[in-house]
Design an enzyme around this catalytic site. Structure first.
Site, short mmCIF file in Angstrom:
data_model
loop_
_atom_site.label_atom_id
_atom_site.label_comp_id
_atom_site.label_asym_id
_atom_site.label_seq_id
_atom_site.Cartn_x
_atom_site.Cartn_y
_atom_site.Cartn_z
N GLU A 95 0.85 -1.18 0.00
CA GLU A 95 0.00 0.00 0.00
C GLU A 95 0.89 1.24 0.00
O GLU A 95 1.78 1.35 0.82
CB GLU A 95 -0.85 -0.04 1.28
CG GLU A 95 -1.82 1.11 1.41
CD GLU A 95 -2.67 1.23 0.18
OE1 GLU A 95 -3.51 0.35 -0.04
OE2 GLU A 95 -2.50 2.20 -0.58
N PHE A 96 0.62 2.15 -0.93
CA PHE A 96 1.47 3.34 -1.01
C PHE A 96 0.72 4.62 -0.67
O PHE A 96 1.23 5.72 -0.85
CB PHE A 96 2.08 3.49 -2.41
CG PHE A 96 2.94 2.32 -2.81
CD1 PHE A 96 4.17 2.11 -2.20
CD2 PHE A 96 2.53 1.44 -3.79
CE1 PHE A 96 4.97 1.04 -2.55
CE2 PHE A 96 3.32 0.36 -4.17
CZ PHE A 96 4.55 0.15 -3.55
N LEU A 97 -0.54 4.50 -0.20
CA LEU A 97 -1.32 5.73 0.01
C LEU A 97 -0.76 6.58 1.15
O LEU A 97 -0.13 6.08 2.07
CB LEU A 97 -2.80 5.40 0.27
CG LEU A 97 -3.23 4.69 1.55
CD1 LEU A 97 -3.27 5.63 2.74
CD2 LEU A 97 -4.60 4.08 1.34
N GLU A 131 -1.71 9.34 4.17
CA GLU A 131 -2.81 9.87 4.96
C GLU A 131 -3.10 11.28 4.50
O GLU A 131 -2.21 12.02 4.09
CB GLU A 131 -2.43 9.89 6.45
CG GLU A 131 -2.48 8.52 7.06
CD GLU A 131 -2.18 8.55 8.55
OE1 GLU A 131 -2.59 9.51 9.24
OE2 GLU A 131 -1.54 7.60 9.02
N CYS A 172 4.04 5.63 9.61
CA CYS A 172 4.78 4.82 8.65
C CYS A 172 6.29 5.03 8.66
O CYS A 172 7.05 4.12 8.99
CB CYS A 172 4.24 5.06 7.25
SG CYS A 172 2.59 4.39 7.06
C1 UDX Z 1 3.89 7.69 3.86
C2 UDX Z 1 4.19 7.42 2.38
O1 UDX Z 1 4.24 8.69 1.67
C3 UDX Z 1 3.15 6.51 1.77
O2 UDX Z 1 3.52 6.20 0.43
C4 UDX Z 1 3.08 5.24 2.60
O3 UDX Z 1 2.03 4.40 2.10
C5 UDX Z 1 2.81 5.55 4.06
O4 UDX Z 1 3.80 6.47 4.55
P1 UDX Z 1 2.19 9.25 5.22
O5 UDX Z 1 2.84 8.71 6.45
O6 UDX Z 1 0.71 9.31 5.16
O7 UDX Z 1 2.64 8.39 3.94
O8 UDX Z 1 2.70 10.74 5.01
P2 UDX Z 1 3.71 11.55 4.05
O9 UDX Z 1 2.95 12.51 3.24
O10 UDX Z 1 4.62 10.65 3.31
O11 UDX Z 1 4.54 12.38 5.12
C6 UDX Z 1 5.29 11.73 6.14
C7 UDX Z 1 6.03 12.75 6.97
O12 UDX Z 1 7.06 13.36 6.24
C8 UDX Z 1 5.15 13.89 7.49
O13 UDX Z 1 5.49 14.16 8.84
C9 UDX Z 1 5.52 15.06 6.60
O14 UDX Z 1 5.33 16.30 7.20
C10 UDX Z 1 6.99 14.76 6.36
N1 UDX Z 1 7.50 15.37 5.12
C11 UDX Z 1 7.01 14.97 3.90
C12 UDX Z 1 8.50 16.31 5.18
O15 UDX Z 1 8.98 16.67 6.28
N2 UDX Z 1 8.99 16.85 4.02
C13 UDX Z 1 8.52 16.47 2.80
O16 UDX Z 1 9.02 17.01 1.80
C14 UDX Z 1 7.50 15.51 2.75
#
Ligand code: UDX
Length: 401
Positions: free
Chosen positions: A122-124, A126, A231
């Protein structure tokens, strides 16, 4: 199917147990028709050809993944299935868990009943879950038999995305490798941000220019207070563990973790440099969720930052559009909560933005200036225009700019 009766009863009535844009409409549109909910494992197994396992795999004390929930479910499937079932792991699991699932099915299954095991990672994200599900960038089907592959192809046929068909172990590795790479990208840009700060460069411009190179790509180069969520932190430690188990020291990922930890804890340090000792000072914390568009505070940098500030004797008043109820369970009455940004910052010695909620984008800066007692605005996600903040007579501090 879920064992949580309250959750299932709620879902039957269309109550979504967490904040996720677009999900409620989607559930409403199909509830009771193509989508039904049950707490009965027997019914779920009896009714389905394909079973997707989506339970959580929380970290053990040593950072490895706790697979007990998966084990229990697989055992139930094995003992209850009365004919062929395709058992698909969607949960993020350590590579080779597919083999463990197959062994459990074989050990507990009724004689003569066949199973296939597949991994469909799963790559979605949140906050973007519906969009990511409906318009995925790729679909990975990891399976070992033609029957399983055909069944999965049929299931995912309505989605138009490149499909990678591979073996179960490779599919599991794709998930490890993808998530850890994204975490690496974030820690990389955070490291660059810290150097930018020291030399007087602007990391946002550096990131934009880097991102124009298609070999690098523009996404996940936003410097900030570190990554959080259910994650990345868990998946990075699980992958380090998996590597260690097969004799590879993944020191790159250990650095990714260290950089992330330092980034979160750097906020209190930066504030201290700006306004002196934090004991007795009041700090407004804007954002508690680990990212925007979710009420999820699991491993949220905001929580670590809040604890740091409290440990230094600061008084903390927080605001978040979606996750204050969740945060209250963590902080209790150690933190005050404001009803909006302006109530949170009133009388504060400094304000810190830690979650990039869209509603923080356009603050009325003259009002902020009037309400804040101090002048320091620490922008932990580089969401504000420094010139605009400074023009209102405030002191702007960003990350790497
Ligand atoms: C992540 C993966 O993106 C997704 O593909 C996987 O299925 C689950 O884990 P998610 O945890 O929902 O998804 O959030 P994501 O948007 O990836 O952000 C994770 C964290 O990284 C957040 O705390 C966000 O603020 C931080 N982040 C993200 C940064 O600090 N900088 C960025 O450029 C991107």
């Amino acid at each position: 199917m879920d064992i949580d009766v309250e959750k299932i009863n709620g879902l039957r009535q269309g109550i979504i147990p967490f904040h996720e844009p677009g999900l409620q409409q989607l559930v409403h549109a199909h509830n009771g028709q193509t989508l039904t909910f049950t707490t009965s494992m027997f019914d779920a197994v009896e009714w389905s050809d394909t079973i997707l396992i989506c339970v959580d795999t929380p970290p053990n004390q040593d950072g490895s993944a706790d697979l007990r929930a998966i084990e229990t479910i697989v055992r139930d499937i094995a003992t209850q299935a009365s004919s062929y079932r395709l058992v698909v792991s969607k949960s993020t699991v350590p590579v080779q868990t597919g083999q463990r699932i197959a062994d459990t099915l074989k050990r507990h299954g009724k004689p003569g009943i066949e199973f296939d095991v597949a991994s469909v990672p799963e790559f979605l994200r949140e906050g973007n879950a519906v969009e990511d599900t409906m318009r995925p960038h790729r679909i990975v089907l990891g399976a070992e038999t033609n029957r399983a592959i055909e069944q999965l192809r049929t299931l995912f046929q309505p989605f138009s995305a490149p499909v990678i068909v591979t073996d179960v172990t490779t599919a599991e590795m794709i998930k490890h490798a993808s998530n850890s790479f994204l975490a690496t990208k974030i820690s990389y840009i955070n490291a660059i941000a810290n150097i930018c700060e020291a030399v007087g460069a602007d990391v946002t411009v550096v990131a934009t220019a880097m991102g124009l190179d298609p070999r690098i790509g523009e996404h996940f180069l936003d410097a900030g207070v570190g990554y959080g969520g259910s994650c990345f932190p868990k998946d990075v430690s699980a992958f380090i563990h998996v590597a260690q188990d097969v004799g590879y020291d993944f020191d790159l990922l250990r650095s990714v973790q260290n950089i992330n930890a330092r980034q979160k804890h750097g906020v209190a340090v930066k504030l201290e440099q700006a306004i002196g000792q934090l004991r007795g000072k009041s700090i407004a914390l804007l954002g508690l969720a680990f990212k925007a568009d979710t009420d999820d505070i699991r491993e949220s940098p905001a929580i670590a930052i809040g604890e740091d500030l409290l440990n230094r004797g600061a008084l903390v008043r927080a605001y978040d559009p979606a996750s204050m109820e969740n945060a209250r369970r963590v902080f209790g009455d150690r933190v005050q909560f404001g009803r909006d940004v302006y109530e949170a910052i009133e009388g504060a010695d400094a304000m810190v933005a830690v979650t990039p909620w869209p509603e923080f984008d356009d603050l009325d800066w003259p009002t902020v200036h009037r309400l804040l007692k101090g002048s320091v605005v620490l922008d932990g996600r580089n969401i504000w225009n420094p010139a605009v903040v400074r023009a209102a007579g405030l002191t702007y501090l960003g990350v790497g700019r």
